[in-house]
Design a protein around this motif. Structure first.
Motif, PDB file in Angstrom:
ATOM      1  N   PHE A   1       5.605  11.206  83.976  1.00  0.00           N
ATOM      2  CA  PHE A   1       6.819  11.822  83.430  1.00  0.00           C
ATOM      3  C   PHE A   1       8.040  11.031  83.877  1.00  0.00           C
ATOM      4  O   PHE A   1       8.142  10.657  85.040  1.00  0.00           O
TER       5      PHE A   1
ATOM      6  N   SER B   1      10.772  11.123  85.346  1.00  0.00           N
ATOM      7  CA  SER B   1      11.612  12.000  86.176  1.00  0.00           C
ATOM      8  C   SER B   1      12.858  11.298  86.706  1.00  0.00           C
ATOM      9  O   SER B   1      13.919  11.923  86.815  1.00  0.00           O
ATOM     10  N   THR B   2      12.759  10.012  87.048  1.00  0.00           N
ATOM     11  CA  THR B   2      13.978   9.315  87.477  1.00  0.00           C
ATOM     12  C   THR B   2      14.900   9.033  86.278  1.00  0.00           C
ATOM     13  O   THR B   2      16.098   9.300  86.367  1.00  0.00           O
TER      14      THR B   2
ATOM     15  N   ALA C   1      15.189  10.895  83.850  1.00  0.00           N
ATOM     16  CA  ALA C   1      15.715  12.222  83.506  1.00  0.00           C
ATOM     17  C   ALA C   1      17.001  12.548  84.256  1.00  0.00           C
ATOM     18  O   ALA C   1      17.835  13.322  83.772  1.00  0.00           O
TER      19      ALA C   1
ATOM     20  N   GLY D   1       7.006  17.488  85.658  1.00  0.00           N
ATOM     21  CA  GLY D   1       8.233  16.945  85.070  1.00  0.00           C
ATOM     22  C   GLY D   1       9.244  18.024  84.744  1.00  0.00           C
ATOM     23  O   GLY D   1      10.433  17.880  85.029  1.00  0.00           O
ATOM     24  N   LYS D   2       8.772  19.120  84.159  1.00  0.00           N
ATOM     25  CA  LYS D   2       9.697  20.193  83.790  1.00  0.00           C
ATOM     26  C   LYS D   2      10.341  20.825  85.029  1.00  0.00           C
ATOM     27  O   LYS D   2      11.561  21.001  85.085  1.00  0.00           O
TER      28      LYS D   2
ATOM     29  N   THR E   1      10.728  19.554  87.926  1.00  0.00           N
ATOM     30  CA  THR E   1      11.621  18.584  88.566  1.00  0.00           C
ATOM     31  C   THR E   1      12.932  18.446  87.800  1.00  0.00           C
ATOM     32  O   THR E   1      14.007  18.323  88.397  1.00  0.00           O
ATOM     33  N   PHE E   2      12.846  18.466  86.468  1.00  0.00           N
ATOM     34  CA  PHE E   2      14.062  18.328  85.658  1.00  0.00           C
ATOM     35  C   PHE E   2      15.095  19.376  86.044  1.00  0.00           C
ATOM     36  O   PHE E   2      16.247  19.051  86.354  1.00  0.00           O
TER      37      PHE E   2
ATOM     38  N   GLN F   1      16.396  18.914  89.792  1.00  0.00           N
ATOM     39  CA  GLN F   1      17.344  17.823  90.064  1.00  0.00           C
ATOM     40  C   GLN F   1      18.683  18.031  89.363  1.00  0.00           C
ATOM     41  O   GLN F   1      19.702  17.550  89.842  1.00  0.00           O
TER      42      GLN F   1
ATOM     43  N   THR G   1      13.742  12.875  92.737  1.00  0.00           N
ATOM     44  CA  THR G   1      12.905  12.369  91.645  1.00  0.00           C
ATOM     45  C   THR G   1      12.143  11.096  92.026  1.00  0.00           C
ATOM     46  O   THR G   1      11.044  10.872  91.519  1.00  0.00           O
TER      47      THR G   1
ATOM     48  N   VAL H   1       9.168  12.370  93.518  1.00  0.00           N
ATOM     49  CA  VAL H   1       8.315  12.982  92.497  1.00  0.00           C
ATOM     50  C   VAL H   1       7.568  11.914  91.692  1.00  0.00           C
ATOM     51  O   VAL H   1       6.404  12.098  91.340  1.00  0.00           O
TER      52      VAL H   1
ATOM     53  N   ASN I   1       3.713  11.874  91.306  1.00  0.00           N
ATOM     54  CA  ASN I   1       3.132  11.868  89.963  1.00  0.00           C
ATOM     55  C   ASN I   1       2.043  10.791  89.848  1.00  0.00           C
ATOM     56  O   ASN I   1       0.984  10.993  89.260  1.00  0.00           O
TER      57      ASN I   1
END
Lengths: 233, 233, 233
Positions: free
Chosen positions: A109, A111-112, A114, B178-179, B181-182, B185, B197, B200, B204
């Motif tokens: 994903f 995530s960074t 994001a 991912g969700k 974490t979104f 953050q 992230t 994460v 991941n």
């Protein structure tokens, strides 16, 4: 690559001659993010940690640089490449450009990316990109604020240079103060933001180029910038 | 109704088979919010308090669910119904859909919907909706970020299913990470967001599906997801 | 000028007759910001400080007023004038209107306007305006959220009055509670925002006009507002 980019971004940063940075690419891809082979070695958590730390360092460095950084995008920007566009101060894209965060396709994903996307796009648009990996068109990217300008491909160079030249007409020290203040106040509540910036306006007026600008305006002549950070005596 | 919706949202949430939730409606109204009769009993402050608490619980639950939640809107979404759209991760709307917060007409300002609207729309657009009660068209909702996609009415089912199927092609555990974490953050400043992230991303990569995805990419084959939350040994 | 504007904004603010404020201008310029001659006296840091403090006071006062404030823009809004538009609750602009922060041209970065712009526009759009001084068109301003409506010049008066009249159909006390709550909750995280607003919804229901509105709705008649802030006994 990230280290080279960091070095390039910092190159001559204090020189009065450096006034704006344009990040662009050759070929149909602006940037497609991390080299996945670097992320595959199963046990090397330490190396993975370093990769993402350097990446975050480069992305946040852009905002800390004293000059405006423009992404000039002519093609596909994906994953950390999309994050790079989102992290620049200004982004000019050709109509054929597209922007995606397809990490979900390979089980990683974005995530960074994001972090930068979530601060550049409406939340739903960012999440649809992150959950599906599907691209935004250039016009969608403009409508939603990921880029600040979209032009036909054959005007991309011209428009980027036009913006850059406009930036070069201003005082480096004034732009540096303004950019640093912008990011600083955005992290504050409204009242604190106004307290910070009201003081900065007064400081700006005491800069050599602050006084020169206003004097020139009143005298109806072109200002002559020193680009120096010192104050008018 | 809110309790039933909450139960439905939580139904089978841990099952590997549950991969995406679509909230839709039958008839010309997507959702028109609270039953006003529930809010009229003059003295029952306790009941009113409960109604709004359960409402807030459902709205924030959507973001806490481990799967993407899509609003599929084909008609009018008003008041808490508009809040519901704004609270989903993704929203697909037909061209005829409209979005409004008309509480002012009945002397009850849409203050709880405003929480979701104010985080999905530019402030002026949100305030004009809240102060006048007048609707946004589907295209205005898209331009301003309240929904992430608008399609003709006869394509609404198709487009929603296309997005859902795309989501189902990914690993559930990767999307869940991912969700979560979104949203985590997004509540932080930039440096903290990158710290969270970056870690994460490394986590991941150690997921079974994280390694499977990258191996499959390098071996140029389709990944086979376990959807499991455990780490690759 | 700023002091006069402040006085005008506060004039009769507690009167039940004052229900909405419209800020407009005569001539081709909506507002071009500070008088630069006031900022040129080289040593008068004290005066400069006062100018920016009063300016910030006026801008934040708008959000604290108990009635909606609409900017009606028909022409050019620059620097603190652009900040004024960004600081209003609602902004209606004619198609010929333009918005710019050209402080860089005179060596004075628009750092105080940037506070309002950065909270009304996508970051890249705000920064391109601030770094280049170049204007947004009315349609760009709408797309990016700086204004909430754009109409042809000959419809500007009509549309502004239409929105104002719609606002006047509502209860003053309900709008005042809603507006204050909107800005209050926007400065909070999601859970706190819902805690605040859930309580406000319950309080709103106990207002005389809250109960009147719901009773009128159920009885299918037009509500008769008291505009009073007291609670229904």
């Amino acid at each position: 690559m990230l280290r080279a980019l960091k070095e390039d971004l910092l190159h001559d940063v204090k020189s009065k001659e450096l006034r704006v940075i344009v990040i662009s690419a050759e070929g149909p891809v602006f940037c497609s993010g991390h080299d996945l082979k670097e992320l595959s070695t199963q046990d090397d958590v330490k190396h993975h940690t370093e990769v993402f730390e350097v990446c975050a360092e480069v992305m946040t460095l852009i905002q800390r640089l004293p000059v405006p950084v423009i992404a000039k995008v002519n093609g596909l920007a994906t994953a950390a490449g999309c994050q790079l566009v989102a992290s620049c101060d200004i982004a000019v894209a050709s109509e054929k450009s597209r922007f995606a965060t397809p990490g979900v396709n390979i089980g990683l994903f974005c995530s960074t990316p994001a972090v930068a996307l979530g601060r550049s796009l409406p939340r739903k648009v960012a999440l649809e990109m992150l959950f599906t990996g599907e691209p935004l068109s250039a016009h969608e990217a403009l409508m939603h604020g990921l880029v600040s300008k979209v032009v036909p491909e054959d005007k991309l160079e011209e428009e980027t240079m036009r913006i850059s030249r406009k930036i070069c007409e201003s005082s480096k020290s004034v732009l540096a103060l303004g950019k640093a203040t912008f990011y600083r106040q955005m992290a504050q509540d409204l009242d604190t933001a106004y307290k910070i910036t009201s003081q900065v306006m007064v400081d700006n007026l005491t800069l050599r180029d602050g006084q020169e600008g206003i004097e020139a305006f009143i005298q109806k002549r072109k200002p002559v910038w020193s680009h120096a950070q010192d104050k008018k005596k």
